[in-house]
Structures are given as C-alpha cells and as structure tokens.
Design a protein around this motif. Structure first.
Motif, mmCIF file in Angstrom:
data_model
loop_
_atom_site.group_PDB
_atom_site.id
_atom_site.type_symbol
_atom_site.label_atom_id
_atom_site.label_comp_id
_atom_site.label_asym_id
_atom_site.label_seq_id
_atom_site.Cartn_x
_atom_site.Cartn_y
_atom_site.Cartn_z
ATOM 1 N N GLY A 150 -21.274 13.267 49.840
ATOM 2 C CA GLY A 150 -20.657 14.440 50.456
ATOM 3 C C GLY A 150 -20.491 15.583 49.467
ATOM 4 O O GLY A 150 -20.600 15.419 48.249
ATOM 5 N N ASP A 151 -20.199 16.754 49.994
ATOM 6 C CA ASP A 151 -20.090 17.979 49.207
ATOM 7 C C ASP A 151 -18.722 18.053 48.533
ATOM 8 O O ASP A 151 -17.866 18.878 48.872
ATOM 9 C CB ASP A 151 -20.317 19.176 50.132
ATOM 10 C CG ASP A 151 -20.495 20.483 49.380
ATOM 11 O OD1 ASP A 151 -20.348 20.487 48.147
ATOM 12 O OD2 ASP A 151 -20.787 21.498 50.027
ATOM 13 N N VAL A 152 -18.511 17.196 47.525
ATOM 14 C CA VAL A 152 -17.188 17.102 46.894
ATOM 15 C C VAL A 152 -16.829 18.371 46.137
ATOM 16 O O VAL A 152 -15.659 18.734 46.019
ATOM 17 C CB VAL A 152 -17.113 15.879 45.962
ATOM 18 C CG1 VAL A 152 -17.239 14.595 46.757
ATOM 19 C CG2 VAL A 152 -18.176 15.944 44.875
ATOM 20 N N THR A 160 -16.463 16.089 57.487
ATOM 21 C CA THR A 160 -16.471 17.421 58.070
ATOM 22 C C THR A 160 -15.708 18.368 57.160
ATOM 23 O O THR A 160 -14.618 18.022 56.675
ATOM 24 C CB THR A 160 -15.815 17.418 59.461
ATOM 25 O OG1 THR A 160 -16.502 16.488 60.295
ATOM 26 C CG2 THR A 160 -15.887 18.800 60.090
ATOM 27 N N PHE A 161 -16.267 19.535 56.907
ATOM 28 C CA PHE A 161 -15.592 20.559 56.122
ATOM 29 C C PHE A 161 -15.291 21.745 57.026
ATOM 30 O O PHE A 161 -16.173 22.241 57.722
ATOM 31 C CB PHE A 161 -16.459 21.009 54.943
ATOM 32 C CG PHE A 161 -16.757 19.911 53.980
ATOM 33 C CD1 PHE A 161 -15.837 19.533 53.015
ATOM 34 C CD2 PHE A 161 -17.969 19.232 54.034
ATOM 35 C CE1 PHE A 161 -16.112 18.513 52.131
ATOM 36 C CE2 PHE A 161 -18.260 18.224 53.153
ATOM 37 C CZ PHE A 161 -17.321 17.851 52.183
ATOM 38 N N ALA A 162 -14.062 22.207 57.009
ATOM 39 C CA ALA A 162 -13.670 23.327 57.856
ATOM 40 C C ALA A 162 -13.042 24.416 56.995
ATOM 41 O O ALA A 162 -12.210 24.141 56.119
ATOM 42 C CB ALA A 162 -12.681 22.869 58.922
ATOM 43 N N LEU A 215 -23.645 17.005 45.448
ATOM 44 C CA LEU A 215 -22.325 17.147 44.848
ATOM 45 C C LEU A 215 -21.720 18.536 45.090
ATOM 46 O O LEU A 215 -20.510 18.693 45.108
ATOM 47 C CB LEU A 215 -22.400 16.877 43.337
ATOM 48 C CG LEU A 215 -22.971 15.511 42.944
ATOM 49 C CD1 LEU A 215 -22.955 15.348 41.434
ATOM 50 C CD2 LEU A 215 -22.199 14.390 43.613
ATOM 51 N N ARG A 216 -22.562 19.557 45.243
ATOM 52 C CA ARG A 216 -22.135 20.911 45.625
ATOM 53 C C ARG A 216 -23.304 21.546 46.339
ATOM 54 O O ARG A 216 -24.260 21.996 45.737
ATOM 55 C CB ARG A 216 -21.740 21.711 44.374
ATOM 56 C CG ARG A 216 -21.402 23.196 44.619
ATOM 57 C CD ARG A 216 -20.066 23.411 45.343
ATOM 58 N NE ARG A 216 -20.215 23.349 46.786
ATOM 59 C CZ ARG A 216 -20.377 24.388 47.590
ATOM 60 N NH1 ARG A 216 -20.405 25.600 47.073
ATOM 61 N NH2 ARG A 216 -20.489 24.231 48.876
ATOM 62 N N ASN A 217 -23.235 21.511 47.631
ATOM 63 C CA ASN A 217 -24.357 21.926 48.456
ATOM 64 C C ASN A 217 -24.736 23.373 48.174
ATOM 65 O O ASN A 217 -24.000 24.300 48.495
ATOM 66 C CB ASN A 217 -24.001 21.746 49.936
ATOM 67 C CG ASN A 217 -25.152 22.129 50.854
ATOM 68 O OD1 ASN A 217 -26.296 22.207 50.426
ATOM 69 N ND2 ASN A 217 -24.830 22.348 52.116
ATOM 70 N N GLY A 218 -25.921 23.541 47.570
ATOM 71 C CA GLY A 218 -26.396 24.891 47.301
ATOM 72 C C GLY A 218 -27.068 25.519 48.499
ATOM 73 O O GLY A 218 -27.332 26.720 48.509
ATOM 74 N N GLY A 219 -27.386 24.696 49.511
ATOM 75 C CA GLY A 219 -27.971 25.219 50.733
ATOM 76 C C GLY A 219 -29.347 25.824 50.556
ATOM 77 O O GLY A 219 -29.775 26.644 51.372
ATOM 78 N N ARG A 220 -30.072 25.434 49.504
ATOM 79 C CA ARG A 220 -31.402 26.014 49.265
ATOM 80 C C ARG A 220 -32.487 24.943 49.194
ATOM 81 O O ARG A 220 -33.627 25.250 48.866
ATOM 82 C CB ARG A 220 -31.409 26.809 47.958
ATOM 83 C CG ARG A 220 -30.336 27.854 47.852
ATOM 84 C CD ARG A 220 -30.600 29.047 48.785
ATOM 85 N NE ARG A 220 -29.434 29.906 48.883
ATOM 86 C CZ ARG A 220 -29.079 30.797 47.975
ATOM 87 N NH1 ARG A 220 -29.795 30.950 46.890
ATOM 88 N NH2 ARG A 220 -28.008 31.532 48.161
ATOM 89 N N ASP A 221 -32.141 23.679 49.453
ATOM 90 C CA ASP A 221 -33.101 22.608 49.217
ATOM 91 C C ASP A 221 -34.308 22.665 50.150
ATOM 92 O O ASP A 221 -35.381 22.165 49.807
ATOM 93 C CB ASP A 221 -32.438 21.232 49.297
ATOM 94 C CG ASP A 221 -31.500 21.083 50.477
ATOM 95 O OD1 ASP A 221 -31.304 22.065 51.207
ATOM 96 O OD2 ASP A 221 -30.959 19.984 50.664
#
Length: 777
Positions: A553-555, A605-607, A210-216
């Motif tokens: 997705g990273d909403v 895709t997120f830009a 839901l909010r990619n913390g990028g640490r998984d």
C-alpha cells in the motif's frame, strides 16, 4: 514398412516471439540413427519416428507430440521425436508448441518402425493464439493459461497508437476492467478490478508502491513496445503490488535472419476545435537485426505536444496535464547466442517527459465550471525528468531444466508540478527454473521454481530537496514453486505457492518542528494459487482459478503527515481472487466471458481530508465482483467487428462486524464500460477503423457525503476514427480522436470533484486530428 506422407504444413503465429527451448521431456538424441530400438514382432509393438522443422528448414526443438490413447513426447534439439513401445494400430498424432498452431494427423503402425517424413511449420497470422510469458514466468499460449489474460499487440496496438499514443488511453480501450484514463501525466486512481496493479517492462518493476508516483504506466514510449500482456486479477508471481493484476510492457524484439530492419514513424497532431498553439509531433526510429550470433534492437523517439483544448476551444488547465510536454525515449537491446542452448541479453531503457507550460490552472467549481488554463509567467515543470531501466538476462538449458537469471536496476524521478517530487529505485535478482517430467503415457508436468530478491527505496522531497516523507526502504526475499500439469491433450491444471519475507525501514522525519522517529517493521506473506482449464472443444474452453496477491500500500501518503510507522502497520494486504470463465472460437467468431469475485480482510482506501493534500487511511474488509466480455466476429472478408465490456461493483464492512452493506467509492469502482469497434478492409492496401467507447455514470452517495471518490460520475461517450493506406514500403495514416467533439469530464476529474480547490476538475480533450507516415525497410 515405411510410410512417406507428403510434407505437412501448420500455421505459425506471427507474434514476433523468439523461440527459445524452455522445456524438454523424453529422450534427447544426437542423430536420427540412434532413435531406433529393435522390438520383436511377436510383441506387436513398434516405434514412431519423425522430425519437425520451420519454413527455412531449421530444426524445432520441444515441439509437443501427442499420440492419443498412447504416449506423448517432445522433439529434441535436432527436431526429432520418437514414440517407442507402441502397440500396432491406428492413432491420431497431434503436434503443438509454444507459438504454433496444432496439427492432427491420422497414422497407422503395423511394423517395427514407422518413419514419418518431415513436418514443416509455416508462418501465418492468427489472432487468439498469442504467446505470453507473464502469467507463469514461462512462454505459453494464451489458451494454456487458466485465467483471464489480455494481449494487446500487432495491428491492434498499432491502430491505438495512431489514434492516441497515451498508454493509459490504449489500455482503457482494450482491458475490460481497468480504470479509465485520467488524461494526465498521472494514473493515481488507476486499478484493475478495483485493486492496485503492478507495472513491468520486460519483467522490471516500474510501480512505486511505497509512495505512489502515479507515473508507472508512462515510463516507456509505445514505439518501443512489441506487445502488452495484462493479467486481470490478483497474482503474486512477481511479488508486491499486484493485488489487481500485472501490466507487462514487452519491448521490441530483434528481426532475426536479417542484418538490418528499419521502421521510421512520423506523426503530427492538431486540435480541430481551435488549432491555435495545439500542433504536436512525434518522430521515432527503430533498427533491429541479426549479425551471426549477435542480435539487436535500437529505438529512439522525440515528441512535443501542443496546448490541450477542450470541446469548447478553451485551454484545459495544465495541472498535471499532457499539453506542452517534451518527451524522449531511447531503448537498446543487445543479445548474444553463446551456444545453441545458452543466450545472454542486455536491455537499457531511458524515458523522459517534462511539461513546460506558459499557462497555469485556475480553480474549478464542481458541477458548474472547470479549471482552465490562463497565461502566466509561472514555471510549470511537472512530469518525469528521468526513468532509467537496465536488465541483464541469461537463458540456458541444462539437460531437461531451463534456467533464467535476471539482474535489473530501475531509477525514477517524478515531479508534481512545482510542489514536490519522488525519487524511487529498485534493484533485484530473479532466478527462475523450469523442469519438465513425463508422468505416465499421456501426462506431462512442468515445475517452475526459483527465488526473487528485491531492494526498493523511495522518498518524496520538495523541489529544494527537503523531506516530505521519510526515507523508505523495503527488502524482499521470496521463494516460489509453481506447477503445470497437462493431463492428456485437453486438461490443464496449475497450482503454486509463494513465500515472501519483507523487511521495512523508515528514517526520521522532521516537519513543522516535530520529529517522527524512524522505525523498522518485519513481516511475511504466504500466498497460493490453483487453476484448471479444459480445452477439448474449440468453441467452449472453460477455466476456473483461485489466486492470491498482496500489496503493502501507499504508506508514504500517510507517513508524510508525521504518522509513525507503527500506527500504519504496513503488513501485506492479501487479496483473494476467484475467477470463472469460458472462451472459444469457431468459424467467424471468438469470445471470452469471465466472472470474478475478489475479497480482502484489509482493503486499503485513502481519502482526502478537509485539509487539501492530507489523507487518512481506511483498512476494512472489502468485496469486489464483476463480469468481463471480449468478443470478435468476422462476418465477411472485408469486415471485422469487436467489443470489450467491463462491469464491476463492490461492498465494504466499515464497522468490521461482518456486514458488507457499505458502498465502495468511485476511486475504487469504475463505471460500466463498453468498447465497440469495426475494421473495414476496403482494399488490400486500404483500411478504415472506427471505435466507440461508452463509460457509464455512477451516483451512489448522498450530497451530504460528497468528498474524494464520492462525487457523482456523469460518464461520457467517445468515437474515434482511423484510416490507413499502404503503398509499397510506406504506410500513411489519418485519425481523429473524439470525432464528435464530446464535451465531458474524465472520470478522475469527478472522483476528485471539489477537493484541492477543484484543481483536478478539468475537462477532457476536444477533437484532435493525427496525420502520420511509417516507412519500413
């Protein structure tokens, strides 16, 4: 007439897999005498009876017994098997089981009863017959899985840990189509085959979709891991987030048959370019054993990294970096054998990794100069203050049906420098059943079915606990049915469906005086898979599969900009994964080659926009395709050679008009990758290992379009060296990471390029030396 052949031995894989009865077909018998049924000789039919035990003489249940051209069965809880109503004649008998190699024996039946003496299974190391549980949620050999699986364990995991214990770096070396390591705390752009993946620890989700913390990928220390199982390609077996696959960290297993087993690890590291301030250390301790019906694993780790220096000796910018970081990990697993067919286990894992740097990062200038670290009194405390995971698992056997119940809870806090932080927690229940059936004389079927319940909560806040995103809650209820059909001894057919109901809710968000009201959204997903594999010839075992996965997705990345939920439409994005491959082994070599084609009607895709920190969402049809190759050869006793290769590309339809002519950016498509490695066994105690990694360039966008993901990728080459010497209970190791001091930018640095004032434009690490010792008791 009774035939008494000498005791037979077959190879048992040394993969630390605790054999639990998962399936059982055929009759269950309480004693050997009850297995006989008299058959009139005029019918020219009889029965075959045997028993299977391990090297310690303990009976092995659920061993698959195949009488080619006739019937098949399984051994019971006392290790006995019986094949009844068999016509007189000559047959070939094959025994196989999860965690064991196959044994084939020629026999002849010409009497009422053929009583075979005991078959004994003896331990032996083999490389390809690894046992995995992730693919189908039951234990099975890799060669029973009709799709691409990567297994990293044993010696391979130990070698990589001593060279570089950063888990994203280990995965980069061994998984063909995973994104390269970002060499930072984060794995923001990490994907498998260009799609988001789901990270698990013993089946517990670590990803925060839901909010990619990028640490998984960094929620546990490698010293607590027994092996890593990677599903390459979309799957829905574990729910939301596995559009590109699953990475499952399987934790250490207890040492059975021994009251106390101990392993102590000590590693020291230092830059060879400019040693000043770069010293780091890791110390870890693992205890395990078995006390009557109890078993246990206790692990603890503490470490500190020094300043990171690039190839020119400069201090690399600490922005999201791994330098000057303290890390800790504690794992505890306690198991209790309630009864022969019933077991309960509790697992707890605590991980902490926090940066405390006396440097701050400068701005980078893309194509000219990197961001570097300069002394400062500013406090930099990025990292993971805590990740807490708890798992209560029950395994039981009820007649033919194996049952598994898992209760889990995971709570994580991640900090992004001094800017903001994520709070995320998962609570869930997984209920899984496996029931086998006998279909005819040579076909076995297993049904895997159950339900998953998940409550996922995530919110992003400032360091003062003000809302950056609204509170986001997702409740999932899913039901699934998976089948596995063994047709004869060689054909495997799998198929299944999964239905998931998703309820999404966000709270109110007030930013800059503007209120964005909270909203609800309900949706569902229905996905299926089908696959087949043919295993008759060991040198060529083809497989084909179609599987679907899905992701929300990273909403939160968009919601934090004050965008209403209704404008995002957070319905599951379904990904279709087509896969065709073949693997084999013969004499001195083994290999696997896989081709894949992945499609989605709403690729996500997120830009990053012209305003740093603001992103726009693009959901358009996408197609991604590629090829993977893994091969190993042992030409002589003292030399093993291996390679891992991954290539991918793709297109998207930006105008949604059925014309896939638009290129996918570099945050999705990873460059060509090849790993070459050589393991030299100089003596029985002394090994030398070398590996070479090449990451190619990718420059497919004109300069006028340069932005997030569209800057050119230059690529780089790394060489690593490691040597080990074993003396009695001690193992001494010395390794050098980036042996030739390559001057390079990690892929992520060039994906970000000049965005966010070039703060991500950071050079990779220069030559590092590691000296370690391991003591086993």
């Amino acid at each position: 007439m009774k035939v008494n052949p000498s005791k037979l031995t077959i190879a048992l894989l040394s993969c630390s897999f605790s054999l639990n009865p998962l399936v059982s077909t055929g009759s269950v018998f309480s004693s050997k005498s009850s297995l006989y049924n008299s058959v009139p000789k005029t019918q020219q039919k009889g029965s075959i009876l045997g028993q299977v035990v391990n090297a310690q003489g303990i009976a092995l249940s659920n061993v698959h017994v195949q009488l080619h051209g006739a019937k098949s069965s399984k051994s019971d809880k006392d290790g006995y098997f019986r094949l009844a109503d068999i016509e007189y004649g000559k047959y070939r008998l094959t025994l196989s089981s999860v965690g064991f190699g196959k044994l084939s024996q020629d026999i002849e039946l010409h009497d009422d009863n053929l009583d075979l003496e005991t078959f004994t299974l003896i331990a032996e190391q083999q490389s390809l017959d690894e046992v995995v549980v992730t693919a189908s949620r039951l234990a099975e050999h890799i060669d029973e899985v009709p799709s691409s699986i990567t297994y990293i364990g044993g010696k391979a995991l130990d070698q990589q840990r001593q060279i570089n214990d950063n888990l994203p770096s280990i995965l980069m070396q061994k998984v063909p189509s995973i994104s390269p390591s970002e060499e930072s705390q984060n794995n923001f752009i990490a994907k498998i085959r260009g799609r988001n993946f789901l990270v698990l620890i013993d089946g517990i989700p670590q990803s925060t979709p839901l909010r990619n913390g990028g640490r998984d990928l960094r929620t546990i220390d490698v010293s607590a891991i027994d092996h890593i199982e990677v599903i390459n390609g979309a799957t829905a077996m574990y729910g939301n987030g596995a559009a590109g696959g699953v990475i499952n960290y399987i934790t250490k297993k207890p040492q059975r048959g021994k009251k106390l087993s101990s392993s102590t690890y000590l590693n020291n590291s230092m830059s060879l370019v400019k040693p000043s301030e770069t010293y780091g250390y890791n110390i870890a301790q693992v205890f395990s054993g078995q006390l009557d019906k109890w078993d246990y694993v206790i692990q603890g780790k503490a470490g500190r990294t020094g300043v990171v220096r690039s190839s020119d000796g400069a201090v690399a910018s600490p922005f999201y970096g791994l330098g000057e970081t303290d890390s800790y990990n504690v794992l505890a697993k306690i198991g209790y054998q309630i009864a022969p067919d019933h077991r309960v286990e509790f697992m707890g894992n605590y991980y902490r990794s926090l940066q405390d740097s006396k440097y701050v990062g400068t701005k980078g200038d893309f194509g000219k100069s990197p961001a570097i670290g300069i002394p400062s009194d500013t406090v930099i405390n990025g990292g993971t203050p805590y990740n807490k995971a708890f798992h209560l698992k029950y395994d039981g056997q009820y007649g033919k049906t194996a049952a598994n119940l898992s209760l889990y809870y995971e709570d994580m806090n991640t900090v992004f420098e001094t800017y903001n932080q994520n709070y995320s927690d998962h609570k869930g229940v997984r209920l899984n059943f496996n029931t086998p059936f006998q279909l005819g004389t040579s076909t076995n079927m297993s049904l895997i079915y159950g339900a998953d319940f998940l409550k996922d909560h995530t919110v992003q806040k400032t360091m003062k606990d003000d809302l950056v995103t609204p509170d986001m809650n997702m409740n999932n209820i899913a039901f699934y049915l998976q089948s596995k059909l063994n047709i004869g001894a060689d054909w495997i057919l799998k198929g299944g469906v999964r239905y998931e109901n998703i309820r999404f809710k966000v709270g109110d968000l007030t930013k800059n005086g503007k209120l964005t009201a909270g909203e609800n959204n309900n949706s569902d997903a229905f996905v299926f898979n089908i696959a087949t594999r043919y295993n008759k010839y060991s040198y060529a075992q083809p497989f084909a599969s179609f599987s679907q996965g899905y992701s929300i997705g990273d909403v939160g990345l968009i919601l934090r900009n004050g965008v209403p939920l209704s404008q995002i439409d957070p319905k599951p994005v379904v990904v279709n994964n087509f896969e065709l491959g073949v693997n084999g082994k013969m004499d001195i070599w083994d290999y696997q080659v896989t081709g894949y084609y992945s499609t989605s009607k709403k690729g996500t895709t997120f830009a990053e926009t012209s305003t740093p920190g603001n992103y726009e969402l693009s959901q358009v049809p996408q197609r991604i395709y590629g090829v993977e190759f893994v091969g190993n050869v042992k030409p002589v006793r003292w030399l093993s050679l291996g390679t891992v290769l991954g290539y991918m590309d793709g297109r998207q339809d930006l105008k949604n008009e059925g014309n896939y002519k638009d290129k996918l950016d570099n945050s999705i498509i990873s460059p060509f990758k090849i790993n070459l490695n050589a393991d030299f066994k100089l003596t029985d105690q002394w090994n030398v290992y070398l590996q070479y990694l090449h990451l190619g360039g990718r420059d497919v966008f004109p300069a006028a379009e340069y932005n997030y993901g569209k800057y050119p990728i230059s690529g780089y080459n790394l060489v690593d060296f490691q040597t080990r010497y074993k003396y009695q209970k001690f193992t001494f190791s010395f390794s050098i990471n980036n042996l030739f001091n390559a001057d390079y930018y990690p892929i992520h640095a060039e994906v970000r390029g000049a965005t966010n004032e070039g703060r991500y434009y950071i050079k990779g690490t220069g030559t590092m030396a590691n000296l370690g010792v391991q003591f086993d008791l």
